[in-house]
Design a protein around this motif. Structure first.
Motif, PDB file in Angstrom:
ATOM      1  N   ALA A  87       0.828  -1.206   0.000  1.00  0.00           N
ATOM      2  CA  ALA A  87       0.000   0.000   0.000  1.00  0.00           C
ATOM      3  C   ALA A  87       0.864   1.257   0.000  1.00  0.00           C
ATOM      4  CB  ALA A  87      -0.929  -0.005   1.212  1.00  0.00           C
ATOM      5  N   GLY A  88       1.917   1.252   0.815  1.00  0.00           N
ATOM      6  CA  GLY A  88       2.803   2.410   0.868  1.00  0.00           C
ATOM      7  C   GLY A  88       3.535   2.631  -0.441  1.00  0.00           C
ATOM      8  N   THR A  89       3.969   1.539  -1.069  1.00  0.00           N
ATOM      9  CA  THR A  89       4.701   1.637  -2.332  1.00  0.00           C
ATOM     10  C   THR A  89       3.803   2.167  -3.447  1.00  0.00           C
ATOM     11  OG1 THR A  89       6.126  -0.204  -1.680  1.00  0.00           O
ATOM     12  CG2 THR A  89       6.031   0.329  -4.025  1.00  0.00           C
ATOM     13  N   VAL A 124      16.409   0.818  -0.207  1.00  0.00           N
ATOM     14  CA  VAL A 124      16.725   0.787  -1.642  1.00  0.00           C
ATOM     15  C   VAL A 124      15.673  -0.022  -2.401  1.00  0.00           C
ATOM     16  CG1 VAL A 124      18.376  -0.052  -3.355  1.00  0.00           C
ATOM     17  CG2 VAL A 124      19.188   1.167  -1.314  1.00  0.00           C
ATOM     18  N   LEU A 125      15.262  -1.159  -1.825  1.00  0.00           N
ATOM     19  CA  LEU A 125      14.248  -1.979  -2.486  1.00  0.00           C
ATOM     20  C   LEU A 125      12.928  -1.223  -2.625  1.00  0.00           C
ATOM     21  CD1 LEU A 125      13.272  -4.668  -3.660  1.00  0.00           C
ATOM     22  CD2 LEU A 125      12.699  -5.401  -1.328  1.00  0.00           C
ATOM     23  N   VAL A 126      12.495  -0.591  -1.538  1.00  0.00           N
ATOM     24  CA  VAL A 126      11.232   0.155  -1.582  1.00  0.00           C
ATOM     25  C   VAL A 126      11.336   1.312  -2.577  1.00  0.00           C
ATOM     26  CG1 VAL A 126       9.682   1.650  -0.271  1.00  0.00           C
ATOM     27  CG2 VAL A 126      10.508  -0.482   0.737  1.00  0.00           C
ATOM     28  N   GLY A 127      12.444   2.057  -2.525  1.00  0.00           N
ATOM     29  CA  GLY A 127      12.622   3.154  -3.469  1.00  0.00           C
ATOM     30  C   GLY A 127      12.610   2.677  -4.912  1.00  0.00           C
ATOM     31  N   GLY A 128      13.237   1.537  -5.156  1.00  0.00           N
ATOM     32  CA  GLY A 128      13.236   0.968  -6.503  1.00  0.00           C
ATOM     33  C   GLY A 128      11.844   0.561  -6.952  1.00  0.00           C
ATOM     34  N   MET A 129      11.067  -0.038  -6.038  1.00  0.00           N
ATOM     35  CA  MET A 129       9.699  -0.444  -6.390  1.00  0.00           C
ATOM     36  C   MET A 129       8.815   0.770  -6.649  1.00  0.00           C
ATOM     37  SD  MET A 129       8.807  -3.823  -4.108  1.00  0.00           S
ATOM     38  CE  MET A 129       8.788  -2.941  -2.540  1.00  0.00           C
ATOM     39  N   VAL A 130       9.016   1.841  -5.884  1.00  0.00           N
ATOM     40  CA  VAL A 130       8.253   3.072  -6.115  1.00  0.00           C
ATOM     41  C   VAL A 130       8.557   3.622  -7.509  1.00  0.00           C
ATOM     42  CG1 VAL A 130       8.019   5.500  -5.432  1.00  0.00           C
ATOM     43  CG2 VAL A 130       8.035   3.702  -3.683  1.00  0.00           C
ATOM     44  N   LEU A 131       9.836   3.655  -7.873  1.00  0.00           N
ATOM     45  CA  LEU A 131      10.231   4.159  -9.186  1.00  0.00           C
ATOM     46  C   LEU A 131       9.643   3.301 -10.303  1.00  0.00           C
ATOM     47  CD1 LEU A 131      11.832   5.953 -11.093  1.00  0.00           C
ATOM     48  CD2 LEU A 131      13.869   4.565 -10.613  1.00  0.00           C
ATOM     49  N   ILE A 132       9.772   1.987 -10.178  1.00  0.00           N
ATOM     50  CA  ILE A 132       9.236   1.092 -11.210  1.00  0.00           C
ATOM     51  C   ILE A 132       7.723   1.251 -11.314  1.00  0.00           C
ATOM     52  CG2 ILE A 132       8.871  -1.334 -11.825  1.00  0.00           C
ATOM     53  CD1 ILE A 132      11.624  -1.903 -10.522  1.00  0.00           C
ATOM     54  N   GLY A 133       7.061   1.310 -10.148  1.00  0.00           N
ATOM     55  CA  GLY A 133       5.611   1.478 -10.153  1.00  0.00           C
ATOM     56  C   GLY A 133       5.189   2.756 -10.852  1.00  0.00           C
ATOM     57  N   ALA A 134       5.912   3.839 -10.573  1.00  0.00           N
ATOM     58  CA  ALA A 134       5.566   5.119 -11.191  1.00  0.00           C
ATOM     59  C   ALA A 134       5.833   5.114 -12.697  1.00  0.00           C
ATOM     60  CB  ALA A 134       6.354   6.242 -10.525  1.00  0.00           C
ATOM     61  N   GLN A 176       6.505   7.732   2.703  1.00  0.00           N
ATOM     62  CA  GLN A 176       6.110   6.353   2.426  1.00  0.00           C
ATOM     63  C   GLN A 176       7.330   5.450   2.244  1.00  0.00           C
ATOM     64  OE1 GLN A 176       3.199   5.144   2.754  1.00  0.00           O
ATOM     65  NE2 GLN A 176       1.999   7.011   2.874  1.00  0.00           N
ATOM     66  N   ILE A 177       8.395   5.969   1.632  1.00  0.00           N
ATOM     67  CA  ILE A 177       9.618   5.172   1.492  1.00  0.00           C
ATOM     68  C   ILE A 177      10.195   4.855   2.868  1.00  0.00           C
ATOM     69  CG2 ILE A 177      12.027   5.227   0.702  1.00  0.00           C
ATOM     70  CD1 ILE A 177      11.099   6.828  -1.728  1.00  0.00           C
ATOM     71  N   VAL A 178      10.255   5.866   3.734  1.00  0.00           N
ATOM     72  CA  VAL A 178      10.756   5.662   5.095  1.00  0.00           C
ATOM     73  C   VAL A 178       9.894   4.652   5.837  1.00  0.00           C
ATOM     74  CG1 VAL A 178      11.116   6.780   7.327  1.00  0.00           C
ATOM     75  CG2 VAL A 178      11.877   7.920   5.245  1.00  0.00           C
ATOM     76  N   MET A 179       8.576   4.812   5.752  1.00  0.00           N
ATOM     77  CA  MET A 179       7.668   3.925   6.480  1.00  0.00           C
ATOM     78  C   MET A 179       7.770   2.482   5.986  1.00  0.00           C
ATOM     79  SD  MET A 179       4.614   2.098   6.070  1.00  0.00           S
ATOM     80  CE  MET A 179       3.840   2.852   4.631  1.00  0.00           C
TER      81      MET A 179
END
Length: 395
Positions: free
Chosen positions: A97-99, A320-330, A284-287
């Motif tokens: 959800a956060g990602t 790094v994983l969460v940030g990467g997933m956010v970027l890919i998702g966007a 959201q990345i931090v959380m």
């Protein structure tokens, strides 16, 4: 690698984090949608939404003092319902959800940015995602300090909107003061409830908070009260300054308020909306990275994420994983459709967390911060009703 995060966050930074997460970029578009349902009584709808969120926020407050851990919801469910499998599922749902939420906000923020500055969309999206992930890796104090700055910018922007709205001539809808249509206020309140989602992110910072037993409940409740007041005031000046018909069809309702009060260009609001989006993405990345860190302690298959860098005190791999997933998702996902699922996921989590607290309070009534049993019961019923409404409206 260390297996403990550093306790350096105080009440001020934690509260600013919570307010920033809840306000986010949504206030810049949500007021118009709520006004379409509740009319000039949109401020009342926001106040009712705050009351709907309050029981669940109180339940989170008690649980945060019982189990002050990262991956808070997973820990609460694991202990309250005695199911580690369900705990991990809940934790991964929070990460998802956060990602998704961060990816959607990132897209929106970059969209606002391209209105202000002539930059390539994809390049700007990638650069911002990498920059925010880098900040989150660098340190939690730096991340929350930057988020606090973003929050101040958001609040200044909303303050200017309130000033412009009070300077505008009241519109006919406001002057006529029609009777309250409670069905419309109720529908607006359910919609406005989603603007309060974010208080639950606070509990996932518990392992980095000084004196969590005292700080966590206060931060959650102060953030909820402050946000409710801000929403109600912004909604008040909006329905006072702009005709309801124009509000319901606008994606930039606060720009209409500014133009009504000053007659000037509202381009600066787009700039502030960019900062609001940056705040939401960073938070959201931090959380989500803290949830992964906490899940690593609960599940051997996720143990690789239960490590913090000794120097920065942050869970680097998880971040790094969460940030990467956010970027890919966007970049590649249809984030708008996935974002609609985010509210349903979180409301389901709210129902389960309230249920877990009911069981836990029956087994062990004592806690550093306690709420009456009626609180989680009310939270369960209200979150359940909002979930049903959300699912029905999506069908």
């Amino acid at each position: 690698m260390a297996e403990h995060l550093k306790r350096r966050i105080g009440l001020g930074l934690l509260t600013a984090y919570g307010v920033g997460v809840m306000i986010g970029a949504g206030i810049y578009v949500l007021v118009g949608a709520v006004a379409a349902d509740a009319g000039i009584w949109a401020p009342l709808a926001f106040l009712v939404a705050g009351l709907i969120a309050a029981p669940t926020a109180l339940s989170y407050s008690e649980f945060s003092t019982r189990i002050p851990e990262a991956a808070g919801e997973a820990a609460y469910v694991g202990k309250g319902l005695n199911s580690q499998v369900l705990a991990v599922v809940i934790g991964l749902a929070i990460v998802a959800a956060g990602t998704v939420s961060a990816a959607a906000v990132l897209r929106g923020g970059v969209g606002y940015l391209t209105l202000v500055v002539d930059v390539p969309y994809v390049a700007a999206l990638v650069a911002i995602a990498l920059l925010l992930t880098g900040v989150a890796v660098f340190g939690v104090m730096e991340s929350l300090a930057l988020a606090a700055i973003f929050t101040v910018i958001e609040l200044v922007g909303l303050g200017l909107v309130v000033w412009a709205g009070t300077a505008a001539e009241p519109v006919a809808d406001w002057v006529s003061q029609p009777e309250i249509v409670w069905s419309g206020v109720g529908a607006g309140a359910v919609l406005a409830f989603f603007a309060f989602i974010g208080f639950e992110d606070i509990v996932n910072m518990a392992e980095e908070v000084s004196e969590p037993e005292r700080t966590m409940p206060r931060a959650i409740l102060i953030a909820l009260v402050v946000t409710t007041i801000i929403y109600a005031v912004v909604a008040w000046v909006t329905v006072r300054a702009v005709p309801l018909e124009a509000l319901g069809s606008s994606e930039r309702p606060l720009a209409l308020v500014w133009q009504a009060g000053t007659g000037g260009d509202a381009k600066f609001l787009s700039t502030i909306a960019v900062f609001a989006a940056l705040n939401g993405v960073l938070a959201q990345i931090v959380m989500a990275s803290r949830v992964l860190f906490g899940l690593g302690k609960r599940n051997p298959s996720l143990a690789i994420f239960h490590h913090a860098n000794p120097r920065t005190g942050t869970p680097v791999l998880a971040t790094v994983l969460v940030g990467g997933m956010v970027l890919i998702g966007a970049l590649v996902l249809n984030v708008s459709q996935l974002a609609e699922m985010t509210s349903s996921i979180l409301l389901s989590v709210f129902v389960i967390v309230n249920l877990a607290l009911i069981f836990e309070k029956r087994r062990n009534p004592e806690a550093p911060f306690r709420v009456p049993m009626i609180v989680p019961v009310a939270g369960l019923l209200l979150a359940g009703a909002a979930l049903v409404f959300n699912i029905q409206s999506a069908l």
